[in-house]
Design a protein around this motif. Structure first.
Motif, PDB file in Angstrom:
ATOM      1  N   ALA A 165      52.071  36.617  13.708  1.00 48.90           N
ATOM      2  CA  ALA A 165      53.116  36.215  14.662  1.00 48.90           C
ATOM      3  C   ALA A 165      54.490  36.653  14.149  1.00 48.90           C
ATOM      4  CB  ALA A 165      53.088  34.703  14.850  1.00 48.90           C
ATOM      5  N   LYS A 166      55.473  36.742  15.095  1.00 48.94           N
ATOM      6  CA  LYS A 166      56.834  37.113  14.670  1.00 48.94           C
ATOM      7  C   LYS A 166      57.589  35.888  14.134  1.00 48.94           C
ATOM      8  CE  LYS A 166      57.551  40.936  17.946  1.00 48.94           C
ATOM      9  NZ  LYS A 166      57.599  40.907  19.426  1.00 48.94           N
ATOM     10  N   TYR A 167      57.376  34.747  14.776  1.00 44.59           N
ATOM     11  CA  TYR A 167      58.102  33.527  14.394  1.00 44.59           C
ATOM     12  C   TYR A 167      57.131  32.351  14.288  1.00 44.59           C
ATOM     13  CZ  TYR A 167      62.268  36.144  15.897  1.00 44.59           C
ATOM     14  OH  TYR A 167      63.261  37.097  16.036  1.00 44.59           O
ATOM     15  N   VAL A 168      57.572  31.331  13.560  1.00 41.60           N
ATOM     16  CA  VAL A 168      56.884  30.033  13.557  1.00 41.60           C
ATOM     17  C   VAL A 168      57.877  28.998  14.097  1.00 41.60           C
ATOM     18  CG1 VAL A 168      55.727  28.242  12.208  1.00 41.60           C
ATOM     19  CG2 VAL A 168      55.484  30.649  11.535  1.00 41.60           C
ATOM     20  N   ILE A 169      57.431  28.261  15.104  1.00 39.93           N
ATOM     21  CA  ILE A 169      58.258  27.143  15.589  1.00 39.93           C
ATOM     22  C   ILE A 169      57.615  25.867  15.054  1.00 39.93           C
ATOM     23  CG2 ILE A 169      59.077  25.881  17.624  1.00 39.93           C
ATOM     24  CD1 ILE A 169      59.085  28.539  19.149  1.00 39.93           C
ATOM     25  N   HIS A 170      58.340  25.188  14.184  1.00 37.40           N
ATOM     26  CA  HIS A 170      57.813  23.970  13.544  1.00 37.40           C
ATOM     27  C   HIS A 170      58.254  22.768  14.371  1.00 37.40           C
ATOM     28  CE1 HIS A 170      57.371  26.371   9.724  1.00 37.40           C
ATOM     29  NE2 HIS A 170      58.351  27.032  10.300  1.00 37.40           N
ATOM     30  N   THR A 171      57.279  21.927  14.723  1.00 35.13           N
ATOM     31  CA  THR A 171      57.639  20.693  15.414  1.00 35.13           C
ATOM     32  C   THR A 171      56.927  19.546  14.725  1.00 35.13           C
ATOM     33  OG1 THR A 171      57.889  19.657  17.596  1.00 35.13           O
ATOM     34  CG2 THR A 171      55.781  20.734  17.150  1.00 35.13           C
ATOM     35  N   VAL A 172      57.512  18.351  14.809  1.00 38.00           N
ATOM     36  CA  VAL A 172      56.923  17.194  14.135  1.00 38.00           C
ATOM     37  C   VAL A 172      56.462  16.198  15.186  1.00 38.00           C
ATOM     38  CG1 VAL A 172      57.292  15.354  12.447  1.00 38.00           C
ATOM     39  CG2 VAL A 172      58.478  17.559  12.178  1.00 38.00           C
ATOM     40  N   GLY A 173      55.132  16.073  15.289  1.00 39.12           N
ATOM     41  CA  GLY A 173      54.585  15.164  16.282  1.00 39.12           C
ATOM     42  C   GLY A 173      54.621  13.720  15.813  1.00 39.12           C
ATOM     43  N   ILE A 210      45.671  14.726  11.660  1.00 38.10           N
ATOM     44  CA  ILE A 210      46.068  13.715  10.662  1.00 38.10           C
ATOM     45  C   ILE A 210      46.922  12.604  11.291  1.00 38.10           C
ATOM     46  CG2 ILE A 210      47.466  13.414   8.543  1.00 38.10           C
ATOM     47  CD1 ILE A 210      46.489  16.310   7.778  1.00 38.10           C
ATOM     48  N   TYR A 211      47.690  12.964  12.321  1.00 43.45           N
ATOM     49  CA  TYR A 211      48.581  11.944  12.924  1.00 43.45           C
ATOM     50  C   TYR A 211      47.900  11.069  13.968  1.00 43.45           C
ATOM     51  CZ  TYR A 211      52.782  13.562  10.473  1.00 43.45           C
ATOM     52  OH  TYR A 211      53.724  13.879   9.500  1.00 43.45           O
ATOM     53  N   GLY A 212      46.646  11.386  14.265  1.00 43.88           N
ATOM     54  CA  GLY A 212      45.795  10.445  15.004  1.00 43.88           C
ATOM     55  C   GLY A 212      46.121  10.173  16.448  1.00 43.88           C
ATOM     56  N   TYR A 213      46.806  11.098  17.129  1.00 44.47           N
ATOM     57  CA  TYR A 213      47.060  10.907  18.556  1.00 44.47           C
ATOM     58  C   TYR A 213      45.723  11.118  19.289  1.00 44.47           C
ATOM     59  CZ  TYR A 213      50.247  10.752  22.583  1.00 44.47           C
ATOM     60  OH  TYR A 213      50.953  10.358  23.703  1.00 44.47           O
ATOM     61  N   PRO A 214      45.366  10.230  20.211  1.00 49.46           N
ATOM     62  CA  PRO A 214      44.083  10.428  20.910  1.00 49.46           C
ATOM     63  C   PRO A 214      44.068  11.770  21.657  1.00 49.46           C
ATOM     64  CG  PRO A 214      45.016   8.251  21.376  1.00 49.46           C
ATOM     65  CD  PRO A 214      46.056   9.011  20.621  1.00 49.46           C
ATOM     66  N   ASN A 215      42.961  12.496  21.560  1.00 53.07           N
ATOM     67  CA  ASN A 215      42.919  13.888  22.018  1.00 53.07           C
ATOM     68  C   ASN A 215      43.192  14.070  23.509  1.00 53.07           C
ATOM     69  OD1 ASN A 215      41.312  13.501  19.498  1.00 53.07           O
ATOM     70  ND2 ASN A 215      41.312  15.734  19.587  1.00 53.07           N
ATOM     71  N   GLU A 216      42.516  13.262  24.365  1.00 53.14           N
ATOM     72  CA  GLU A 216      42.668  13.497  25.801  1.00 53.14           C
ATOM     73  C   GLU A 216      44.073  13.162  26.305  1.00 53.14           C
ATOM     74  OE1 GLU A 216      39.208  12.656  28.220  1.00 53.14           O
ATOM     75  OE2 GLU A 216      40.519  12.083  29.901  1.00 53.14           O
ATOM     76  N   PRO A 217      44.665  12.021  25.928  1.00 55.29           N
ATOM     77  CA  PRO A 217      46.062  11.766  26.341  1.00 55.29           C
ATOM     78  C   PRO A 217      47.026  12.847  25.837  1.00 55.29           C
ATOM     79  CG  PRO A 217      45.039   9.759  25.520  1.00 55.29           C
ATOM     80  CD  PRO A 217      44.068  10.863  25.242  1.00 55.29           C
ATOM     81  N   ALA A 218      46.771  13.379  24.651  1.00 50.17           N
ATOM     82  CA  ALA A 218      47.643  14.442  24.115  1.00 50.17           C
ATOM     83  C   ALA A 218      47.509  15.710  24.954  1.00 50.17           C
ATOM     84  CB  ALA A 218      47.285  14.737  22.663  1.00 50.17           C
ATOM     85  N   ALA A 219      46.289  15.995  25.393  1.00 52.17           N
ATOM     86  CA  ALA A 219      46.064  17.208  26.197  1.00 52.17           C
ATOM     87  C   ALA A 219      46.751  17.084  27.560  1.00 52.17           C
ATOM     88  CB  ALA A 219      44.562  17.448  26.362  1.00 52.17           C
TER      89      ALA A 219
END
Ligand code: APR
Length: 263
Positions: A165-173, A210-219
């Motif tokens: 990739a050209k860039y990395v966009i770091h975000t903190v969930g 690792i941060y444990g957000y439930p998968n379907e609500p996150a999607a």
């Protein structure tokens, strides 16, 4: 006999010299990443490809659009949209060409930007954060150090160094199910994409490891934020949902049928 003043001067010089040398070495070290960043951004694709940590990489042309993908696959059962989420169905035929599902390692994607699910220190970690830092090399953390962290929900952009990739966009969930903060992650990453006029981007399933957000609500949040963004930003080429786990594969196939209808 040395005067006190002379002794103090000698000690000061003796102490300051190594500190000054260390500071200039650190300064040199700190600017190394700047040199490397410009080098990778200005390098020809052939030259850069010789440096990729992973020999196998995917170009955007290798990744089918959601419309193409759905034609070839037997999709998982549809998962209905959130009832309060309205879509402009007149845009469906164009928007299903603007998104993709890709199951695999985000560090293999040769696109404008990959999103990192980072932590507030920005100094690396496990999961996708660890994979991205390993593949990018030490200059990534050197650049991240100069950013002095990132609050949850926010996003910052860096070079990608040895990554395709050209860039990395770091975000903190968020840790755990905090919809507002997860929405901010997607919005802030997409805002940076616009500001940098990037055409292609890939998101991992932010916060669901690792941060444990439930998968379907996150999607639901990922799909709805990307849909809202694409309804107002026509110049973007592709937004890729990069999934790693089979569980997410099933969820995203089900959810995209509702947020990016195929008929
Ligand atoms: N490519 C794509 N997705 C990946 C990869 C990879 N190479 N490795 C892991 N994933 C997936 C996980 O399976 C999960 O679905 O990324 C998603 C996010 O999981 P985590 O990486 O654990 O991220 P998150 O839940 O946001 O936790 C962030 O973990 O790694 C640390 O430093 C990071 O403290 C931060 C925390």
């Amino acid at each position: 006999m040395f005067s006190c003043q002379k002794i103090v001067t000698v000690i000061t010089v003796a102490v300051k010299a190594p500190i000054r040398a260390l500071a200039s070495a650190t300064k040199l070290k700190m600017t190394d990443w700047k040199v490397e960043k410009e080098k990778f951004l200005s390098m020809s694709l052939d030259a850069k490809r010789k440096l990729y940590a992973s020999k196998e990489f995917k170009q955007i042309s290798d990744i089918p659009t959601w419309e193409e993908y759905a034609k070839k696959a037997t999709l998982a059962s549809q998962i209905p949209r959130k009832t309060d989420f309205q879509i402009d169905s007149s845009l469906n035929s164009s928007l299903r060409k603007k998104v993709s599902i890709f199951q695999g390692d985000i560090t293999t994607l040769e696109i404008d930007a990959i999103v990192n699910a980072a932590n507030t220190s920005l100094l690396g970690g496990g999961g996708v954060d660890g994979a991205i830092h390993r593949a990018a090399g030490p200059n990534l953390v050197a650049e991240c150090k100069t950013l002095h962290g990132c609050p949850t929900g926010d996003a910052v952009i860096t070079g990608a160094y040895k990554l395709p990739a050209k860039y990395v966009i770091h975000t903190v969930g968020p840790r755990g199910e905090k919809p507002g903060l997860l929405q901010q992650c997607y919005r802030n990453c997409l805002k940076i994409m616009c500001e940098k006029k990037l055409q292609t981007i890939a998101f991992p399933c932010i916060s669901t490891g690792i941060y444990g957000y439930p998968n379907e609500p996150a999607a639901h949040i990922a799909a709805s934020e990307v849909r809202k963004f694409l309804e107002n930003n026509t110049e973007v080429e592709r937004i890729i949902f990069c999934i790693f786990l089979e569980q997410d594969h099933v969820i995203y196939e089900g959810i995209l049928q509702s947020y990016f209808p195929l008929n």
